[in-house]
Write an enzyme that holds these catalytic residues in place. Structure first.
Site, PDB file in Angstrom:
ATOM      1  N   HIS A 199       0.818  -1.218   0.000  1.00  0.00           N
ATOM      2  CA  HIS A 199       0.000   0.000   0.000  1.00  0.00           C
ATOM      3  C   HIS A 199       0.839   1.249   0.000  1.00  0.00           C
ATOM      4  CE1 HIS A 199      -3.739  -2.099   1.727  1.00  0.00           C
ATOM      5  NE2 HIS A 199      -3.781  -2.010   0.431  1.00  0.00           N
ATOM      6  N   GLU A 440       3.678 -16.613 -21.465  1.00  0.00           N
ATOM      7  CA  GLU A 440       4.724 -16.440 -20.464  1.00  0.00           C
ATOM      8  C   GLU A 440       5.503 -17.727 -20.214  1.00  0.00           C
ATOM      9  OE1 GLU A 440       2.940 -14.980 -16.836  1.00  0.00           O
ATOM     10  OE2 GLU A 440       1.273 -16.366 -16.946  1.00  0.00           O
ATOM     11  N   ASP A 464       7.700 -13.512 -16.574  1.00  0.00           N
ATOM     12  CA  ASP A 464       7.859 -14.961 -16.462  1.00  0.00           C
ATOM     13  C   ASP A 464       8.559 -15.544 -17.674  1.00  0.00           C
ATOM     14  OD1 ASP A 464       6.856 -15.880 -13.961  1.00  0.00           O
ATOM     15  OD2 ASP A 464       4.900 -15.137 -14.582  1.00  0.00           O
ATOM     16  N   CYS A 511       2.570  -7.114 -21.436  1.00  0.00           N
ATOM     17  CA  CYS A 511       2.252  -6.507 -20.144  1.00  0.00           C
ATOM     18  C   CYS A 511       3.332  -6.766 -19.084  1.00  0.00           C
ATOM     19  CB  CYS A 511       0.904  -7.001 -19.644  1.00  0.00           C
ATOM     20  SG  CYS A 511       0.850  -8.775 -19.385  1.00  0.00           S
TER      21      CYS A 511
HETATM   22  C1  PEP Z   1       4.501 -11.519 -16.488  1.00  0.00           C
HETATM   23  O1  PEP Z   1       4.830 -12.648 -16.135  1.00  0.00           O
HETATM   24  O2  PEP Z   1       5.184 -10.812 -17.273  1.00  0.00           O
HETATM   25  C2  PEP Z   1       3.270 -10.900 -15.969  1.00  0.00           C
HETATM   26  C3  PEP Z   1       2.835  -9.739 -16.433  1.00  0.00           C
HETATM   27  O3  PEP Z   1       2.611 -11.539 -14.957  1.00  0.00           O
HETATM   28  P1  PEP Z   1       3.066 -11.506 -13.408  1.00  0.00           P
HETATM   29  O4  PEP Z   1       4.124 -10.464 -13.275  1.00  0.00           O
HETATM   30  O5  PEP Z   1       1.825 -11.197 -12.634  1.00  0.00           O
HETATM   31  O6  PEP Z   1       3.551 -12.901 -13.212  1.00  0.00           O
HETATM   32 MG    MG Z   2       3.435 -13.893 -15.116  1.00  0.00          MG
END
Ligand code: PEP
Ligand code: MG
Length: 594
Positions: A199, A440, A464, A511
């Site tokens: 937070h 991923e 990942d 992402c």
């Molecule tokens: C990723 O693996 O790039 C991803 C966006 O998911 P997380 O970071 O939540 O594993």
């Molecule tokens: Mg991930």
């Protein structure tokens, strides 16, 4: 763990994680949280009522404090952000905790302060011992409430004597601390512990207070009054910098301020390359309270809503379907007319497993879709809640940790069954929700053409993907040097994914944190990524790069990156490229001079 470095010039550099960008320079204020250790005092039976009244009065006063904090938060950050403190208010009157303190006073015949300390510490210890980083971070809120009540029992002062224009260095801070400190005009803060999703990090970003967390003992390197440079971009704190370092940071600070002013003008401009190629810019969110920030930074929708945090906020993983549907509906309404991409629970890995299950190798174990398929009691309420909420605006559904095509096929059967059930129950939902997979795990990128026939979009998770391609734990400091998201092997998998997506005519977004690496942005567009999704504060800088390049240049840079055999050489090449093309953004790259 990174040891603080002492340079030949005698200044100390503490490395951490930058969670709120900006540069602060000023005197340190070492904030040692007053930890009240209340002594046990036996009381006479006739004093029991009096002790209970004292407890009730202290709770009332704590409520008054929190109402004040909520009012400031609402005024400064909007309704959503105040919810953390509304939750703290509820803890004060929690139907288990409150009566437990009262019975403790009655049954043990002891003072109220000791009862509060004992009962709340017990609950806190359970949270602190949890496998979930998230729950461990939340235990801080409980300590905050405990201290607040005890302070009132002792009639102590509420506000710590933090001076304005200082940089607060603390072991840990709560979100309430940061609100009060920002009101007093602090310049920045650094904490020994915490992660980007705590937070305090979210609040620091929302309030625009430069912050770094996880300095691994930064408090031990600073005295109050020491001159400190805090770099919320690089995630570094320099204690008593030498003249040269200080001067270069003063320049960097001015450039950052200028850039922020320019960014404000950028928010309404399209994310489009010089040769007219539009790029989607979306936000990665974890909590509803980040939505105002996403709008301020010009995001057009949510590319990744990680649902783990929101559900675990409640302190339990299995929030009911009704509660989830209500929460998702609010998110969708706030983001509409733009789309919200909900990722189904990605439990396992370094995130909490609600069943208290432990594994030797959790990143290669029971994680994401694997858990969801095995645990309908987790999947079903979430899936039904998301479907039901879809009547409130456009959404997409994203599956985490997919490895093989059978998982997608089995999920689609389940989805159809869930839709049939909802229809039979007379529940409305959007019939055309796009379904996508996280790319991923390398197998998905390698078989992207197969997956592209089964799904409506791809979202590449480079956090990942990098760890699985290079066999390097994303959270392990010891191997951080080989965790290279721009490695040609990672880029090749991205290329396979975008090629397959193009051939099948489906969109592909990215992402992972790589989207916030400005050196990577031209390369990623060149590789054919349609949309970049990142933490909102980074979006203006990403847009700046997009608007300063031609897609054809990106394609050339992508070829160069794929062929590169020397990561250092490519990094320097991109630094020069950015310096020449996207004036100002080099700021976000490493090095005090930007
Ligand atoms: C990723 O693996 O790039 C991803 C966006 O998911 P997380 O970071 O939540 O594993
Ligand atoms: Mg991930």
């Amino acid at each position: 763990m990174t040891e603080p470095e002492t340079t030949s010039e005698e200044h100390t550099i503490c490395k951490g994680i930058g969670v709120s960008p900006g540069i602060a320079i000023g005197p340190a204020y070492l904030y040692a949280k007053v930890s009240f250790d209340v002594e046990r005092r036996d009381i006479d039976p006739e004093q029991v009522e009096h002790e209970k009244e004292r407890f009730e009065k202290a709770v009332k006063r704590a409520e008054r404090d929190l109402h004040k904090i909520i009012a400031v938060t609402r005024e400064k950050l909007g309704e959503g952000s105040a919810e953390i403190f509304e939750a703290q208010l509820m803890i004060l009157r929690d139907p288990t905790m409150y009566p437990e303190v009262v019975s403790y006073i009655e049954n043990h015949g002891i003072n109220a302060g000791y009862a509060v300390q004992t009962v709340m510490s017990k609950h806190r210890q359970v949270m602190e011992a949890s496998d979930s980083e998230y729950l461990r971070e939340r235990s801080n809120d409980l300590l905050d409430i405990q201290d607040r009540i005890i302070r009132h029992l002792r009639r102590g002062r509420i506000l710590s004597a933090v001076d304005e224009e200082t940089i607060v260095i603390a072991e840990n801070l709560t979100a309430a601390d940061i609100i009060l400190f920002s009101r007093r005009g602090i310049l920045g803060c650094a904490t020994d512990f915490g992660g980007p999703t705590s937070h305090v990090s979210i609040m620091a970003r929302a309030l625009g207070v430069p912050a770094i967390v996880s300095t691994h003992g930064g408090t031990g390197q600073v005295k109050s009054g020491d001159l400190v440079v805090l770099d919320g971009i690089r995630g570094e704190m320099i204690v008593n910098p030498d003249d040269e370092t200080l001067a270069s940071y003063r320049v960097k600070q001015k450039r950052y301020a200028r850039l922020q002013l320019q960014d404000k003008q950028l928010v309404d401009l399209p994310a489009e390359t010089l040769d007219g190629h539009p790029v989607g810019l979306q936000a990665n969110l974890e909590l509803r309270e980040e939505i105002p920030l996403m709008e301020e930074n010009g995001a057009k929708g949510v590319g990744l809503f990680r649902t783990e945090m929101m559900l675990l906020m409640e302190g339990r993983a299995l929030v009911t379907e009704e509660e989830q549907a209500a929460e998702y509906s609010k998110v969708i309404e706030a983001v509409a007319p733009h789309t919200t991409t909900f990722r189904l629970l990605d439990l396992g890995g370094d995130k909490l497993l609600p069943m208290g299950h432990r594994e030797h190798n959790p990143f290669l174990g029971w994680r994401g879709i694997r858990i969801l398929m095995d645990k309908p009691e987790l999947l079903q309420p979430q899936l039904r809640a998301i479907l039901r909420a879809s009547v409130h605006g456009p959404i997409r559904l994203l599956l985490p940790m997919i490895t093989e095509i059978g998982e997608v096929r089995r999920f689609k059967e389940l989805l159809e069954q869930t839709k049939t059930d909802l229809r039979e129950e007379g529940m409305a939902f959007d019939e055309d929700i796009p379904l996508g997979v996280m790319v991923e795990v390398p197998s998905v990128a390698l078989q992207a053409d197969l997956f592209a026939k089964e799904v409506d979009f791809f979202s590449i998770g480079t956090n990942d993907l990098t760890q699985y391609v290079l066999a390097v734990d994303r959270g392990n400091d010891m191997v951080a040097e080989i965790y290279d998201e721009l490695h040609p092997a990672v880029l090749q998998l991205i290329q396979l994914t975008t090629n397959a997506a193009k051939a099948a005519g489906i969109p592909v977004s990215l992402c992972g944190e790589l989207a916030t690496n400005l050196r990577a942005v031209p390369v990623l567009l060149g590789l054919g990524i349609d949309t970049l999704s990142a933490s909102p504060v980074y979006l203006p800088a990403i847009k700046r790069v997009i608007r300063a390049m031609k897609l054809s240049e990106g394609e050339g840079l992508a070829r160069r990156a794929l062929a590169s055999s020397d990561p250092e050489e490519f990094r320097s090449f991109m630094d020069r490229w950015l310096e020449e093309h996207a004036c100002g953004v080099s700021f976000f790259l490493e090095g005090p001079d930007g």
